[in-house]
Write a protein that holds these residues in place. Sequence first.
Motif, mmCIF file in Angstrom:
data_model
loop_
_atom_site.group_PDB
_atom_site.id
_atom_site.type_symbol
_atom_site.label_atom_id
_atom_site.label_comp_id
_atom_site.label_asym_id
_atom_site.label_seq_id
_atom_site.Cartn_x
_atom_site.Cartn_y
_atom_site.Cartn_z
ATOM 1 N N THR A 25 0.822 -1.218 0.000
ATOM 2 C CA THR A 25 0.000 0.000 0.000
ATOM 3 C C THR A 25 0.852 1.263 0.000
ATOM 4 O O THR A 25 0.460 2.289 -0.565
ATOM 5 C CB THR A 25 -0.945 0.018 1.210
ATOM 6 O OG1 THR A 25 -0.189 -0.222 2.421
ATOM 7 C CG2 THR A 25 -2.018 -1.062 1.077
ATOM 8 N N LYS A 27 3.754 1.555 -1.526
ATOM 9 C CA LYS A 27 4.253 1.701 -2.891
ATOM 10 C C LYS A 27 3.151 2.168 -3.846
ATOM 11 O O LYS A 27 3.409 2.942 -4.762
ATOM 12 C CB LYS A 27 4.839 0.373 -3.372
ATOM 13 C CG LYS A 27 6.036 -0.115 -2.581
ATOM 14 C CD LYS A 27 7.162 0.905 -2.575
ATOM 15 C CE LYS A 27 8.364 0.409 -1.784
ATOM 16 N NZ LYS A 27 9.434 1.446 -1.705
ATOM 17 N N VAL A 28 1.929 1.685 -3.623
ATOM 18 C CA VAL A 28 0.819 2.075 -4.487
ATOM 19 C C VAL A 28 0.460 3.547 -4.265
ATOM 20 O O VAL A 28 0.235 4.308 -5.203
ATOM 21 C CB VAL A 28 -0.415 1.182 -4.233
ATOM 22 C CG1 VAL A 28 -1.632 1.718 -4.978
ATOM 23 C CG2 VAL A 28 -0.126 -0.252 -4.661
ATOM 24 N N ALA A 32 -4.692 4.058 -1.447
ATOM 25 C CA ALA A 32 -4.182 2.911 -0.683
ATOM 26 C C ALA A 32 -3.499 3.346 0.602
ATOM 27 O O ALA A 32 -3.290 2.538 1.514
ATOM 28 C CB ALA A 32 -3.213 2.101 -1.538
#
Length: 219
Positions: A25, A27-28, A32
């Motif tokens: 999450t 990285k997203v 997120a």
Amino acid sequence: MRVWDLPTRLFHWTLLACVVGSIVTAKVGGNATVWHFRLGMATLALISFRLVWGLVGGRWSRFASFIYGPAAVLRYLRGQPRPGEHFEVGHNPLGSLSVFGLLGILAVQVATGLVADDEIASAGPLISFVSGAVSSTATAWHKTGGQWLIFGLVGLHVAAIVFYRLRKRVDLVGPMLHGDKLLDADVPDTGDTAGRRLLALLIGAACAALAIWVNSFGA
């Protein structure tokens, strides 16, 4: 022989899911991020639970069963355990270092996340209790050094599991799933009783309430 009690096993796999979810999450990003914070609070509850369970949990889950001094580590590496040193049962001396290292760095990562600020739309629930300089330092650590330390420790953890499986023919994953190991009859059982599981449930509920209370400061 029952080595890992149910609460310890549930803690282990739930923590793994939270750590992986937190990384993904983060990285997203975007929407997120909300789940990144939620998983971070869940990790706070889990670590709090493990600290308490390390004092009152099953025999092989207690910290007292896997806190080793330098001499014990050397005896383990040399394959010369003393009578009664059940290195093969719970966490061996090297495994204990991995456990304490992961718990420590995850605790720091959660703590820095509580006061972090991405300067866009998200901030930790306790950011109002620290100065801007402290928040900036914590945020930088949370996004760089702390993150890479977690990657490194998790990598070492996985590498150790593979090494023990391939070179020593020791399965470390199976016992953490079903709880049991084939051991000598004189090895003490961990004590995975209904009463102890109820105690774990109460401790878990208290730790969840603590995380919810901490999170409320950011509401």
